[in-house]
Motif scaffolding. Sequence first.
Motif, mmCIF file in Angstrom:
data_model
loop_
_atom_site.group_PDB
_atom_site.id
_atom_site.type_symbol
_atom_site.label_atom_id
_atom_site.label_comp_id
_atom_site.label_asym_id
_atom_site.label_seq_id
_atom_site.Cartn_x
_atom_site.Cartn_y
_atom_site.Cartn_z
ATOM 1 N N UNK A 28 26.975 27.030 59.056
ATOM 2 C CA UNK A 28 28.265 26.112 59.087
ATOM 3 C C UNK A 28 28.448 25.745 57.573
ATOM 4 N N UNK A 29 29.381 24.644 57.690
ATOM 5 C CA UNK A 29 29.758 24.076 56.412
ATOM 6 C C UNK A 29 29.710 22.790 56.360
ATOM 7 N N UNK A 30 29.676 21.925 55.156
ATOM 8 C CA UNK A 30 29.446 20.569 55.083
ATOM 9 C C UNK A 30 30.546 19.956 55.907
ATOM 10 N N UNK A 31 31.700 20.219 55.882
ATOM 11 C CA UNK A 31 32.719 19.753 56.757
ATOM 12 C C UNK A 31 33.385 20.979 57.647
ATOM 13 N N UNK A 32 33.204 20.618 58.905
ATOM 14 C CA UNK A 32 33.323 21.420 59.914
ATOM 15 C C UNK A 32 34.925 21.957 59.990
ATOM 16 N N UNK A 33 34.969 23.292 60.147
ATOM 17 C CA UNK A 33 36.409 23.805 60.360
ATOM 18 C C UNK A 33 36.334 24.503 61.510
ATOM 19 N N UNK A 34 37.616 24.673 62.002
ATOM 20 C CA UNK A 34 37.989 25.670 63.081
ATOM 21 C C UNK A 34 37.737 27.039 62.519
ATOM 22 N N UNK A 42 32.354 34.518 55.787
ATOM 23 C CA UNK A 42 32.209 34.822 54.470
ATOM 24 C C UNK A 42 33.324 35.528 53.926
ATOM 25 N N UNK A 43 34.249 36.097 54.571
ATOM 26 C CA UNK A 43 35.417 36.589 53.969
ATOM 27 C C UNK A 43 36.417 35.377 53.543
ATOM 28 N N UNK A 44 36.288 34.162 54.317
ATOM 29 C CA UNK A 44 37.129 33.025 53.680
ATOM 30 C C UNK A 44 36.286 32.482 52.659
ATOM 31 N N UNK A 45 35.135 32.554 52.593
ATOM 32 C CA UNK A 45 34.355 32.089 51.359
ATOM 33 C C UNK A 45 34.904 32.663 50.061
ATOM 34 N N UNK A 46 34.636 34.285 50.152
ATOM 35 C CA UNK A 46 35.236 35.121 49.063
ATOM 36 C C UNK A 46 36.603 34.751 48.826
ATOM 37 N N UNK A 47 37.404 34.665 49.650
ATOM 38 C CA UNK A 47 38.912 34.405 49.286
ATOM 39 C C UNK A 47 39.045 33.066 48.588
ATOM 40 N N UNK A 48 38.345 32.187 49.017
ATOM 41 C CA UNK A 48 38.503 30.617 48.355
ATOM 42 C C UNK A 48 38.091 30.774 47.028
ATOM 43 N N UNK A 49 36.821 31.581 46.717
ATOM 44 C CA UNK A 49 36.324 31.697 45.483
ATOM 45 C C UNK A 49 37.349 32.452 44.586
ATOM 46 N N UNK A 50 37.963 33.661 44.876
ATOM 47 C CA UNK A 50 38.801 34.127 44.085
ATOM 48 C C UNK A 50 40.172 33.227 43.901
ATOM 49 N N UNK A 51 40.459 32.737 44.724
ATOM 50 C CA UNK A 51 41.803 31.651 44.481
ATOM 51 C C UNK A 51 41.325 30.501 43.618
ATOM 52 N N UNK A 154 36.744 17.941 49.360
ATOM 53 C CA UNK A 154 36.615 18.303 47.855
ATOM 54 C C UNK A 154 35.785 19.514 47.912
ATOM 55 N N UNK A 155 35.970 20.233 46.605
ATOM 56 C CA UNK A 155 35.408 21.472 46.672
ATOM 57 C C UNK A 155 35.872 22.637 47.652
ATOM 58 N N UNK A 156 35.227 23.699 47.587
ATOM 59 C CA UNK A 156 35.783 24.759 48.439
ATOM 60 C C UNK A 156 34.983 24.749 49.986
ATOM 61 N N UNK A 157 34.214 23.918 50.609
ATOM 62 C CA UNK A 157 33.580 23.986 51.604
ATOM 63 C C UNK A 157 33.138 25.291 52.043
ATOM 64 N N UNK A 158 32.244 25.741 50.989
ATOM 65 C CA UNK A 158 31.827 27.074 51.549
ATOM 66 C C UNK A 158 30.674 27.100 52.418
ATOM 67 N N UNK A 159 30.403 28.110 53.223
ATOM 68 C CA UNK A 159 29.483 28.236 54.215
ATOM 69 C C UNK A 159 27.920 28.067 53.472
ATOM 70 N N UNK A 160 27.165 27.494 54.431
ATOM 71 C CA UNK A 160 25.736 27.486 54.096
ATOM 72 C C UNK A 160 25.052 28.716 53.487
#
Length: 405
Positions: A28-34, A42-51, A154-160
């Motif tokens: 999971x993430x620090x802040x829970x998301x749907x 991990x696709x969402x993480x990658x996309x947030x990192x690139x943007x 705050x931050x990107x809320x990436x997965x654990x």
Amino acid sequence: MSESRMNGIGMGTGERAPWAVRAENSRGRVHAETSSPTRTPYQRDRDRIVHSAAFRRLKHKTQVFVAYEGDHFRTRLTHTIEVSQIARAFARAFRLDEDLTEAVALVHDFGHTPFGHAGERVLEAKMADFGGFDHNAQSLRIVTALERRYAEFDGLNLSWETLEGLVKHNGPMLGPHRQAGAPEPTRPILDFDAVFPLDLSSFASLEAQAAAISDDIAYNTHDLDDGLRAGLFDIEDMRSLTLAGSILAEVEARYPGLERPRLINEIMRRHITRMVEDVIATTSAELSRLTPASADDVRRAGQTLLHFSPEMEAAQRQTRVFLFEHVYRHETVMRVMRQAEAVVSDLFDRYLAAPEEMPAEWCGMGTTLGPARLARRVADYLAGMTDTYALAEHRRLFDHTPDMR
């Protein structure tokens, strides 16, 4: 079907191996998301990192040579892209989660200061009494606090798993398996771990290990390439190197009289290939021997599983020594880095003495910051700067700014 294929090792893109991280088992993430109906965590993480803004800033951050020295030298951004490309090759070879591997590779240098290790050396010294500074911890701060783009956190809320890979890709940070001589984790990592534990005593996933060794392969190769292009040493000097020297002899024998640019490229592309193939062969044998049944088995293995053979490890260490002697400590590079250290040191001291010189959102306008919080705020602001912005700030605040040449 071969034994290696049966054990989950192969060059295809089929079902993931037993030791791969499973997106459905994410912690999971620090802040829970749907969850997303179209993308894995991990696709969402990658996309947030690139943007992210931090990713864009890598374009104007020094790898070894500052931007003024030529357009063809690597920056932090081009280095990051090369690391990602190599890491994805490992992910495919070992049937890992390719998106997680790529995310860790893309985020691994977010915390680097302007002017590369020169800037980091200054901030390490300046922050010694205020919780310390290192680029790995700074990467964590960026993706958990300093990027301010989203409405709900705050931050990107990436997965654990991505955060684990970012923090531990070079191995455990605490406990009996922590590498001898490795620095203690700095205060930002310990503070975050107290809120969202990252199991600092365990090894990271194979996805993170793939990103870590890809970093070594990329900089060992491209720093040779950039050093040659900069004229800091000559092709003849590489004959003493076990890996590059043998490749040079092979290319010369196959293509006698090859023009210099093509000769260099033929050497460097083989340099990467030899190291990648060595890691695949060595790690395949390791995985076949240990047969980890899950990603947690990898974390509890008591050793790094994705690594060079002893012979290649010796060769890459030899290359590293060569680079220190001929590139990193070359007077041409050292002169510019001394100028860079002076720029970062001047800026840190000025902002600490006069925080109002920073933008209002950074200086804590209207609030009282204690010495440690103010120093961390200054370090955060400085670490996020590009080379060009740091120089512009120095020109604004001081009468003389070095040309960095």
